[in-house]
Write a protein that holds these residues in place. Sequence first.
Motif, PDB file in Angstrom:
ATOM      1  N   TRP A 105      44.379  -7.544 -41.971  1.00  0.00           N
ATOM      2  CA  TRP A 105      43.409  -8.631 -42.103  1.00  0.00           C
ATOM      3  C   TRP A 105      42.459  -8.640 -40.901  1.00  0.00           C
ATOM      4  O   TRP A 105      41.246  -8.842 -41.052  1.00  0.00           O
ATOM      5  N   GLN A 106      42.990  -8.415 -39.701  1.00  0.00           N
ATOM      6  CA  GLN A 106      42.145  -8.319 -38.524  1.00  0.00           C
ATOM      7  C   GLN A 106      41.159  -7.155 -38.664  1.00  0.00           C
ATOM      8  O   GLN A 106      39.972  -7.272 -38.340  1.00  0.00           O
ATOM      9  N   GLU A 107      41.658  -6.037 -39.144  1.00  0.00           N
ATOM     10  CA  GLU A 107      40.787  -4.868 -39.310  1.00  0.00           C
ATOM     11  C   GLU A 107      39.708  -5.139 -40.349  1.00  0.00           C
ATOM     12  O   GLU A 107      38.545  -4.773 -40.169  1.00  0.00           O
ATOM     13  N   TYR A 108      40.079  -5.795 -41.431  1.00  0.00           N
ATOM     14  CA  TYR A 108      39.105  -6.145 -42.462  1.00  0.00           C
ATOM     15  C   TYR A 108      38.004  -7.027 -41.898  1.00  0.00           C
ATOM     16  O   TYR A 108      36.813  -6.826 -42.177  1.00  0.00           O
ATOM     17  N   SER A 109      38.381  -8.014 -41.085  1.00  0.00           N
ATOM     18  CA  SER A 109      37.363  -8.896 -40.521  1.00  0.00           C
ATOM     19  C   SER A 109      36.401  -8.116 -39.631  1.00  0.00           C
ATOM     20  O   SER A 109      35.191  -8.383 -39.620  1.00  0.00           O
ATOM     21  N   ARG A 110      36.907  -7.136 -38.912  1.00  0.00           N
ATOM     22  CA  ARG A 110      36.037  -6.309 -38.073  1.00  0.00           C
ATOM     23  C   ARG A 110      35.120  -5.445 -38.929  1.00  0.00           C
ATOM     24  O   ARG A 110      33.939  -5.264 -38.610  1.00  0.00           O
ATOM     25  N   HIS A 111      35.659  -4.883 -40.005  1.00  0.00           N
ATOM     26  CA  HIS A 111      34.833  -4.074 -40.905  1.00  0.00           C
ATOM     27  C   HIS A 111      33.693  -4.906 -41.477  1.00  0.00           C
ATOM     28  O   HIS A 111      32.536  -4.473 -41.510  1.00  0.00           O
ATOM     29  N   LEU A 112      34.021  -6.103 -41.955  1.00  0.00           N
ATOM     30  CA  LEU A 112      33.006  -6.950 -42.570  1.00  0.00           C
ATOM     31  C   LEU A 112      31.939  -7.344 -41.553  1.00  0.00           C
ATOM     32  O   LEU A 112      30.739  -7.300 -41.842  1.00  0.00           O
ATOM     33  N   TYR A 113      32.372  -7.714 -40.341  1.00  0.00           N
ATOM     34  CA  TYR A 113      31.423  -8.118 -39.311  1.00  0.00           C
ATOM     35  C   TYR A 113      30.561  -6.937 -38.875  1.00  0.00           C
ATOM     36  O   TYR A 113      29.351  -7.079 -38.650  1.00  0.00           O
ATOM     37  N   ALA A 114      31.157  -5.769 -38.747  1.00  0.00           N
ATOM     38  CA  ALA A 114      30.391  -4.588 -38.362  1.00  0.00           C
ATOM     39  C   ALA A 114      29.371  -4.227 -39.440  1.00  0.00           C
ATOM     40  O   ALA A 114      28.281  -3.740 -39.130  1.00  0.00           O
TER      41      ALA A 114
END
Length: 431
Positions: free
Chosen positions: A112-121
């Motif tokens: 979930w943390q990685e997903y949030s970074r992907h979306l923000y990036a």
Amino acid sequence: MTTVLPAPSTGAAAAACWVAEHLAGLVLEAPADIAASPRFRGGQGAADAALEAYEVSGYAARRNEVWPPERRGASGLSPFIRHGLLGLPRVWDHVEDGPARDRRKFRDELLWQEYSRHLYARVGARSAAALRHRPARAPERWPDPWPRDMACVDLTLGELERDGWLVNQTRMWLASQWTVRAGGEWSAGEDRFFAHLLDGSRAANRLGWQWVVGAGTGRPYGFSRAQVRKRAPGLCGGCLHDADCPIAAWPDAARGAAVPPVEGLRSDPDPEATAGPSDPIVVGEPDAVWLTAESLGDADPALVANPDLPAVFVFDEKLLGHLRLSAKRLCFLVETLADLATRREVQLHLGDPVDVLAGSSLAATFAPVPGWRRRSAALQLAAIYPWPWLVAPHGAAAGSFSAWRKNAREPAPREASLRFALDEPDRTSRW
């Protein structure tokens, strides 16, 4: 105007004194009230010790327990993850030998943390509008969306303001109370969180608030007394409102209206640009390593590749003046930088990073945030090193965790079968 800052001494007390002397006008608190978090120490040593001591057994059953504190199963690793002191791949590997159910659930949260970074990036500042549904307007109106005379709110706000950290469950409580029940604007509540949380990031924090209001799913998360009794047994007994609880019933919140997705949510035309370089790009001879708050650990790729160069960190005066973060956030950063300075040269500045670093030939680790992209475009980067992704970004749909996960490569080490709870109706896994 830029200012060269002296190197801080190690330790929480020294960090607080340093912030009070050099950054006092840029924080929430008055100078006399500046203090570090009593719960978390900054620095690579503190991060390594926290990870080494962490045992994942029991995580799935206890991660959402709130009170008393000894019942909790949350790892408390998020401040170190947020600032790159513990990379997600390293934390992923740490729980490899844990019980299967606990390992799966813990790794779900890392993803979930990685997903949030992907979306923000991918969508950057537009993530504030990366919604499929408008938040439903709550029928209730409260003079204060977080009334301190409620024991559950007082306990939770006290930890947020004192420690700069909350368990996942109480983050959802406060966010739901602010928005779904009290009708507050979610972005204002998110700003309150961001000011205090040591792990505060626009990626994960913003996505968590949007999930609570049902922006991605149309299903708001409701906070009521039932959750308090389940997750904090006995807490209600000491509450002023025990006999007449204002959140006794489930909140009446409707599904918000659907809205068109922002560009980039359904697909990413250039996932390689989103991800940054997959191999180092070296075009010159750097004379310093540029550090940002995204990556302050000893394993930062630019630091590792250039062990003899000084590390330079710039406190962005204009940005900090705008954000007005709690001093405990800056104390955590200062303590981390002081710890790093015991192993290599660290240079600290206050001002505009582009002005401070102008004319320097820099080595830097790519950071998946808009601010890094904007500033790096104006600087002379002699070497750029890859961001240590847990899962490489892809170009397919990312409007929800499950949509993103279907096209994401499985992280190493591989497991024969992974069940991701966020693909199921699990309403407790968002921060």
